[in-house]
Design an enzyme around this catalytic site. Structure first.
Site, PDB file in Angstrom:
ATOM      1  N   HIS A 101      -7.167   0.411  -5.378  1.00 43.53           N
ATOM      2  CA  HIS A 101      -7.383   1.841  -5.624  1.00 43.53           C
ATOM      3  C   HIS A 101      -8.494   1.916  -6.676  1.00 43.53           C
ATOM      4  O   HIS A 101      -8.553   1.062  -7.578  1.00 43.53           O
ATOM      5  CB  HIS A 101      -6.178   2.521  -6.264  1.00 43.53           C
ATOM      6  N   ASP A 104      -7.199   1.337 -10.145  1.00 37.77           N
ATOM      7  CA  ASP A 104      -6.655   0.017 -10.514  1.00 37.77           C
ATOM      8  C   ASP A 104      -7.704  -0.803 -11.231  1.00 37.77           C
ATOM      9  O   ASP A 104      -7.396  -1.616 -12.091  1.00 37.77           O
ATOM     10  CB  ASP A 104      -6.312  -0.858  -9.286  1.00 37.77           C
ATOM     11  N   GLU A 268       3.633  -0.097   6.546  1.00 38.82           N
ATOM     12  CA  GLU A 268       4.242  -0.909   5.478  1.00 38.82           C
ATOM     13  C   GLU A 268       5.741  -1.069   5.736  1.00 38.82           C
ATOM     14  O   GLU A 268       6.450  -0.086   6.001  1.00 38.82           O
ATOM     15  CB  GLU A 268       3.989  -0.225   4.135  1.00 38.82           C
ATOM     16  N   ASP A 296       0.719  -3.311   5.483  1.00 40.16           N
ATOM     17  CA  ASP A 296       1.068  -3.603   4.092  1.00 40.16           C
ATOM     18  C   ASP A 296       2.334  -4.447   4.150  1.00 40.16           C
ATOM     19  O   ASP A 296       3.429  -3.953   4.473  1.00 40.16           O
ATOM     20  CB  ASP A 296       1.280  -2.315   3.287  1.00 40.16           C
ATOM     21  N   ASP A 309       9.253  -2.923  -2.779  1.00 39.84           N
ATOM     22  CA  ASP A 309       7.994  -3.679  -2.630  1.00 39.84           C
ATOM     23  C   ASP A 309       8.157  -5.164  -2.941  1.00 39.84           C
ATOM     24  O   ASP A 309       7.407  -5.734  -3.742  1.00 39.84           O
ATOM     25  CB  ASP A 309       6.910  -3.094  -3.545  1.00 39.84           C
TER      26      ASP A 309
HETATM   27  C1  XUL Z   1       2.872   3.109  -2.263  1.00 41.57           C
HETATM   28  C2  XUL Z   1       1.892   2.327  -1.478  1.00 41.57           C
HETATM   29  C3  XUL Z   1       0.481   2.410  -1.922  1.00 41.57           C
HETATM   30  C4  XUL Z   1      -0.524   2.360  -0.827  1.00 41.57           C
HETATM   31  C5  XUL Z   1      -1.939   2.534  -1.289  1.00 41.57           C
HETATM   32  O1  XUL Z   1       4.149   3.067  -1.769  1.00 41.57           O
HETATM   33  O2  XUL Z   1       2.270   1.626  -0.556  1.00 41.57           O
HETATM   34  O3  XUL Z   1       0.275   1.416  -2.852  1.00 41.57           O
HETATM   35  O4  XUL Z   1      -0.454   1.158  -0.124  1.00 41.57           O
HETATM   36  O5  XUL Z   1      -2.112   3.720  -1.982  1.00 41.57           O
HETATM   37 CO    CO Z   2       1.241   0.348   0.701  1.00 43.63          CO
END
Ligand code: XUL
Ligand code: CO
Length: 439
Positions: A101, A104, A268, A296, A309
Site C-alpha cells: 500500500h 506502508d 483471499e 491473497d 491472516d
Molecule cells: C485486509 C486486506 C488488505 C488488502 C490490501 O483484510 O486483505 O490488506 O489485501 O488492501
Molecule cells: Co488481502
C-alpha cells in the site's frame, strides 16, 4: 550475509529428508510441474504491510515485533531501512514479487503534497532495489482506510471532500504502481461499506464507488498503465458490512456498473471463510466467470470471527487452491501474495522466515497434488459421468435451449419413475485423502 537479517543465509531447497527448518522441503523453484516450473506456477509475493510495517499491535496491546530498524527515529530513514531490509528478505527467501500500500512504504506528511513527496523518495529507492535484486511488483494499492478522514468510508463516504481525497490518493498510487512496472493494481474496499443503514444512502454510495473505479480505469489509460485491476472481496471488518462482500457480490457489482471488462478478483482465503464460503468456492465462482486474477494467500481460524491472516499451512486448502488455479490455466498477471502475519508472540525476525517457508512449502505440495489429481482425471471423470444426462435426450434439449415448460411437461408425463444415482461423497473424500497422503 546482508545487513539486516545477519544470521540468515539464502534459503535453499534441501528436500523432504532435511530437518533444517530454514530450508525448503517441497518448494524447488526450478522443478517442472506440468507445463511450467514451480516458480512460474506459484509466483510468490511478500505483503509489505504485514512483514515490514506491522508492529504486532492488537486491540489490547502495543507492538511486540523486534526488527532491525527499530532504533531508527526519523520516519523517512526508517522507511528507507525497511525498504532495504525488505529486498534482503525477498532475496534470501527467493521470492520474485512483493505488494504494498502507498502508506506502508512511506510516512504521511502534513499535507497531501508532502505525503506524495515522501512517497516519491521511497519509490525511487524501491525502483533501484527492484533492478538490483530483480524483484517485481505483483500489485500496488492505496491505503484509504487507516486515517481518521476515512471514518465514513473512502469512495463511499458521505463527505464529497473525502471522495475527492480518495481520488487524489488513488491517482498517485496508480502513478507509482505504473512507475514500478506493477503487474496489477488492487482495490480492497477497506471501509467501503456501512455501520448502520439508518444513516446510509446505499444507492449513492454504490454509484459513487463505481464512479471512482471508472475514473481509475480512465486514468490508467491516460498514463499508459496496462496492469490488471483487481477487486478483493471481504464481507466485514473493518465495517459491519462491506459492499465487496464476496466473489458473487463483486461480479454482480462489476457487471451492473459496466466494469467487468476491466477487473478481475483478488481472492483471499480468510475473507472467503468470513463470508461463510470455502476458499475453493470463491475461486471456483471467479474462475467460471473468467475473473480469477490473483490470490491473497493466508488462512483463518474457524473458531474466531475475525480476519486472523495466518500463514497458510493446511495442505487440503493449498491443494484446493492450486486445483482451481491450474483449472483456470495458471496465473497470468496474478500470483500468491502472502497477505499473512506472524502471531503477536512470534516477534523475532527469524519467525518471518519460518512463516514464509512453511507457506511456500505448503503451496508447493498443494501444487504437486493438484497437478496429479488433474492429470489422473478421476474426479473429472466422476463429474462428467454425474452430468451425463445433459449430453443426450431431454437433457441435451434443455441445455441447447430447444424446450420450454410445455415440452418438459409432455416429456415428464411420458417418462415414468425417475432414477437417481448416489453422489458418492464419502468415496470422493477417501479418494482425495489418497492423493493428499501419497502427496
Ligand atoms: C485486509 C486486506 C488488505 C488488502 C490490501 O483484510 O486483505 O490488506 O489485501 O488492501
Ligand atoms: Co488481502
Amino acid at each position: 550475509m546482508g545487513k539486516y537479517f545477519k544470521d540468515i543465509e539464502k534459503i535453499k531447497y534441501e528436500g523432504p529428508e532435511s530437518d533444517n527448518p530454514l530450508s525448503f522441503k517441497y518448494y524447488n523453484p526450478d522443478e517442472v510441474v506440468g507445463d511450467r516450473t514451480m516458480r512460474e506456477h506459484l509466483k510468490f509475493s511478500v505483503a509489505y504491510w504485514h512483514t515490514f510495517t506491522a508492529e504486532g499491535t492488537d486491540p489490547f496491546g502495543t507492538g511486540t515485533m523486534l526488527r532491525p530498524w527499530d532504533d531508527i527515529e526519523d520516519p523517512m530513514d526508517k522507511a528507507k531501512a525497511r525498504m532495504e531490509a525488505a529486498f534482503e528478505f525477498f532475496d534470501k527467501l527467493g521470492v520474485d514479487y512483493f505488494c504494498f500500500h502507498d502508506r506502508d512504504i512511506a510516512p504521511e506528511g502534513e499535507t497531501l503534497a508532502e505525503t506524495n513527496k515522501n512517497l516519491d523518495e521511497i519509490v525511487k529507492l524501491a525502483g533501484e532495489l527492484m533492478k538490483d535484486y530483480d524483484i517485481k511488483l505483483l500489485w500496488g494499492t492505496a491505503n484509504t482506510f487507516n486515517h481518521p478522514r476515512f471514518v465514513h468510508g473512502a469512495a463511499t463516504s458521505c463527505n464529497a471532500d473525502v471522495f475527492a481525497y480518495t481520488g487524489a490518493q488513488i491517482k498517485k498510487a496508480l502513478e507509482v504502481t505504473h512507475e514500478l512496472g506493477g503487474a496489477g493494481y488492487t482495490f480492497w474496499g477497506g471501509r467501503e461499506g456501512y455501520e448502520t443503514l439508518l444513516n446510509t444512502d446505499m444507492k449513492l454510495e454504490l454509484d459513487n464507488y463505481a464512479r471512482l473505479l471508472h475514473m481509475a480505469v480512465d486514468y490508467a489509460k491516460e498514463i499508459g498503465f496496462e496492469g490488471q485491476f483487481y477487486i478483493e472481496p471481504k464481507p466485514k471488518e473493518p465495517t459491519k458490512h462491506q459492499y465487496d462482500f464476496d466473489a458473487a457480490a463483486v461480479v454482480a457489482f462489476l457487471k451492473i456498473y459496466g466494469l467487468d471488462d476491466h477487473f478481475k478478483l483478488n481472492i483471499e482465503t480468510n475473507h472467503a471463510t468470513l463470508a461463510g464460503h470455502t476458499m475453493q468456492h470463491e475461486l471456483r465462482y471467479a474462475r467460471i466467470n473468467n475473473m480469477l486474477g490473483s490470490i491473497d494467500a493466508n488462512q483463518g481460524d474457524l473458531y474466531l470471527g475475525w480476519d486472523t491472516d495466518q500463514f497458510p499451512t493446511d495442505i487440503y486448502m493449498t491443494t484446493a487452491v492450486m486445483y482451481e488455479v491450474l483449472k483456470a490455466g495458471g496465473f497470468t498477471t496474478g500470483g500468491l501474495n502472502f497477505d499473512a502475519k506472524v502471531r503477536r508472540p512470534s516477534f523475532d525476525s527469524k519467525d518471518l522466515f519460518y512463516a514464509h517457508i512453511v507457506g511456500m512449502d505448503s503451496f508447493a505440495k498443494g501444487l504437486k497434488i493438484a497437478h496429479k489429481i488433474i492429470q489422473d482425471g478421476k474426479f473429472d471423470k466422476i463429474i462428467e459421468d454425474r452430468y451425463e444426462s445433459y449430453t443426450k435426450g431431454i437433457g441435451k434439449e434443455i441445455v441447447s435451449g430447444n424446450v420450454g415448460l410445455a415440452e418438459l411437461e409432455k416429456y415428464t408425463l411420458e417418462n415414468g419413475e425417475i432414477k437417481n444415482n448416489s453422489g458418492r461423497q464419502e468415496y470422493l473424500e477417501w479418494l482425495l485423502n489418497e492423493y493428499i497422503l501419497e502427496g
